[in-house]
Design a protein around this motif. Structure first.
Motif, mmCIF file in Angstrom:
data_model
loop_
_atom_site.group_PDB
_atom_site.id
_atom_site.type_symbol
_atom_site.label_atom_id
_atom_site.label_comp_id
_atom_site.label_asym_id
_atom_site.label_seq_id
_atom_site.Cartn_x
_atom_site.Cartn_y
_atom_site.Cartn_z
ATOM 1 N N GLN A 169 0.821 -1.213 0.000
ATOM 2 C CA GLN A 169 0.000 0.000 0.000
ATOM 3 C C GLN A 169 0.856 1.265 0.000
ATOM 4 O O GLN A 169 0.548 2.249 -0.682
ATOM 5 N N THR A 170 1.942 1.241 0.772
ATOM 6 C CA THR A 170 2.741 2.453 0.972
ATOM 7 C C THR A 170 3.690 2.724 -0.182
ATOM 8 O O THR A 170 4.008 3.885 -0.473
ATOM 9 N N GLY B 6 4.133 10.561 -4.561
ATOM 10 C CA GLY B 6 2.996 9.726 -4.952
ATOM 11 C C GLY B 6 1.816 10.558 -5.424
ATOM 12 O O GLY B 6 1.127 10.177 -6.387
ATOM 13 N N ASP B 7 1.554 11.675 -4.773
ATOM 14 C CA ASP B 7 0.436 12.533 -5.183
ATOM 15 C C ASP B 7 0.678 13.112 -6.578
ATOM 16 O O ASP B 7 -0.248 13.204 -7.398
ATOM 17 N N ASP C 195 -0.026 10.549 -9.147
ATOM 18 C CA ASP C 195 -1.466 10.409 -9.411
ATOM 19 C C ASP C 195 -1.895 11.351 -10.532
ATOM 20 O O ASP C 195 -2.597 10.942 -11.468
ATOM 21 N N LYS D 58 2.328 8.243 4.522
ATOM 22 C CA LYS D 58 1.621 7.242 3.706
ATOM 23 C C LYS D 58 1.535 5.905 4.449
ATOM 24 O O LYS D 58 0.554 5.165 4.313
ATOM 25 N N ALA E 43 -1.919 3.924 5.486
ATOM 26 C CA ALA E 43 -2.148 2.495 5.238
ATOM 27 C C ALA E 43 -2.498 1.779 6.543
ATOM 28 O O ALA E 43 -3.353 0.884 6.572
ATOM 29 N N ARG F 291 3.565 2.535 -3.571
ATOM 30 C CA ARG F 291 3.109 3.378 -4.674
ATOM 31 C C ARG F 291 2.663 4.766 -4.195
ATOM 32 O O ARG F 291 2.972 5.790 -4.852
ATOM 33 N N THR F 292 1.962 4.833 -3.092
ATOM 34 C CA THR F 292 1.438 6.130 -2.638
ATOM 35 C C THR F 292 2.557 7.062 -2.180
ATOM 36 O O THR F 292 2.399 8.284 -2.187
ATOM 37 N N SER F 293 3.706 6.481 -1.793
ATOM 38 C CA SER F 293 4.826 7.328 -1.370
ATOM 39 C C SER F 293 5.532 7.961 -2.564
ATOM 40 O O SER F 293 6.109 9.055 -2.452
ATOM 41 N N GLU G 60 0.605 0.576 -10.197
ATOM 42 C CA GLU G 60 0.113 0.148 -8.889
ATOM 43 C C GLU G 60 1.071 -0.850 -8.250
ATOM 44 O O GLU G 60 1.779 -1.572 -8.958
#
Length: 487
Positions: A101-102, A113-114, A117, A167, A171, A104-106, A128
């Motif tokens: 979870q962390t 990560g933002d 997006d 992040k 999660a 990709r979002t990091s 992903e």
């Protein structure tokens, strides 16, 4: 992965079926007698020869699988990495999931990560990451023209991740919310407790993520996990879509060939004694239905009897015409839904289960009816018609599981990961064709031992009639969720 292969066959409710029966009765006799659909000729299946992906193994051990598909201008890929939840430390169960979870979002060392997006949204592309039972992965998909940009993001994420504390905390909050709600759903409880009985509560295949194990995971754990697992000889890269294989191989070599070989990943060893036979109750007083599972150990897909067991599964519970559905649900009216399978996994025993949802008052009767059907598998071989239908259903559904190059590639990745032969899919059809009624009876008697099965019931015991104790000594399961550790 928790609760593997525990989804029941959801077969609808009795009321619509009753309406259907009433309508059928209203059809004129001559029309019913003609049954024109039975005159439709069903041709035999063609020979199953899926296109094999191009396989390349680099000097550093990285395996590449390429499958061209020029139907649409897309390219998608997946990097499968050895190491998953079954390999995480017992004190940090949930680590692999938090990592996935962390990651990709990091984002990467260069792009947050933002920001990723926004960049990917603008291109209708995806990148992903995730963590499963045996693997973690990073996948991507984009238009053909955006491949270089999106693949560049993917390799940056793979080779230069930037795990961030905020992040990770996000999660953790999502995972903790899931833990807090895990006793809300009775079928979820039944699947979870059945899995723990079969594999053991401390087994890598049965243990649960808890508040304490989540809190024990820190940013350094994610970084260490990444460093340990992301080495070329622990990875398989699979790409499918609209590309030229030679050109794609050259790009992948440029990206991955310089990576140094690492230590081979060693999966933790586990034992599989099977469940302690008996009757187990998880009390849930706010329901008027019971979820019942009868469970034991299954097998592996490399078992020579795998094909006969698959046909047995179809005879037993493969849809409306199967024995357990016809007898427990349709004739006896004891279950809202009922199903089962002698499960097989690639590198460890799957789970044998027979499960049903029934009203509280019929809990014992439904359990006895399912046990009777298990016994009948061993004493009543399939009729020629049952065998024919079962094999047709198995093979027809099997073919549609691999009706696109992407699906074939996905299965070839799995086969390569677990060391299965590349022609496993072709062997499957031949193996199913050869199964006889005697084979089904033989494997039923060889692998199913009622004395080694456990029965798990989740329901409102005060409404059971007769009581659950009429099935034998009842052990009450403690499903209390351990509280969040004090800080």
């Amino acid at each position: 992965m928790k609760n593997p292969s525990m989804k029941l066959f959801v077969l609808g409710f009795v009321a619509p079926l009753t309406v259907s029966v009433a309508l059928a009765q209203a059809v004129p006799a001559h029309a019913a007698a003609s049954q024109p659909w039975k005159r439709i000729a069903i041709p035999p299946l063609h020979e199953f020869k899926p296109v094999q992906p191009r396989r390349v193994e680099l000097a550093n051990g990285l395996i590449v699988l390429l499958e061209e598909d020029h139907e649409l201008p897309f390219i998608s890929g997946r990097i499968v990495i050895r190491g998953g939840s079954r390999d995480e430390p017992a004190a940090k169960v949930g680590l692999a999931s938090l990592y996935g979870q962390t990651w990709r979002t990091s984002g990467t060392a260069k792009v947050s990560g933002d920001a990723l997006d926004d960049l990917l949204d603008a291109k209708a592309a995806t990148v992903e990451t995730g963590g499963g039972q045996a693997t973690s992965s990073v996948s991507w998909s984009s238009l053909k023209g955006d491949f270089d940009t999106v693949f560049g993001i993917t390799t940056q994420l793979l080779l230069h991740p930037d795990f961030k504390q905020d992040k990770l905390q996000l999660a953790k909050r999502r995972t903790e919310a899931s833990i807090a709600r895990r006793n809300d759903d009775a079928s979820g409880i039944a699947g979870r407790e059945a899995t723990q009985l079969v594999y053991g509560a401390d087994s890598p295949y049965g243990r649960e993520t808890e508040f304490a194990t989540i809190e024990a995971v820190g940013l350094d754990d994610l970084k260490a996990w990444h460093e340990k697992t992301v080495t070329p000889n622990n990875m398989i890269v699979a790409v499918s879509g609209d590309f030229d294989s030679a050109a794609m191989e050259a790009k992948l070599r440029t990206a991955f060939e310089p990576l140094p070989k690492g230590a081979p990943f060693q999966t933790l060893k586990a034992s599989f004694p099977g469940p302690k036979p008996g009757v187990y109750l998880a009390e849930k007083t706010d329901v008027d239905q019971s979820n019942v599972y009868i469970v034991g150990l299954g097998t592996t897909e490399d078992n020579p009897d795998y094909y006969a067991l698959d046909v047995m599964n179809q005879v037993f519970s493969g849809g409306f015409g199967s024995r357990v559905v016809q007898n427990v649900r349709t004739k006896l009216g004891l279950a809202y839904d009922v199903g089962g399978s002698f499960g097989a996994s690639y590198d460890h025993p799957g789970m044998f289960y027979v499960g049903a949802g029934t009203k509280s008052e019929s809990t014992v009767e439904a359990t006895k009816a399912m046990m009777a059907e298990i016994g009948r598998l061993k004493t009543v071989p399939p009729t020629p018609d049952e065998l024919r239908k079962a094999k047709e259903q198995v093979l027809n559904s099997f073919v549609f599981n691999y009706d696109s190059p992407e699906k074939v590639l996905g299965e070839q990745v799995t086969l390569a990961f677990f060391g299965y032969p590349t022609d496993f899919l072709e062997r499957y059809r031949v193996g199913i064709d050869k199964v006889t009624s005697a084979d089904v009876a033989r494997v039923a008697n060889k692998y199913i031992d009622e004395s080694k099965l456990a029965t798990v019931v989740v329901g409102n015991a005060a409404q059971f009639n007769p009581p659950l104790s009429s099935l034998g000594k009842v052990t009450t399961l403690d499903i209390t969720i351990p509280p969040m550790p004090k800080k």
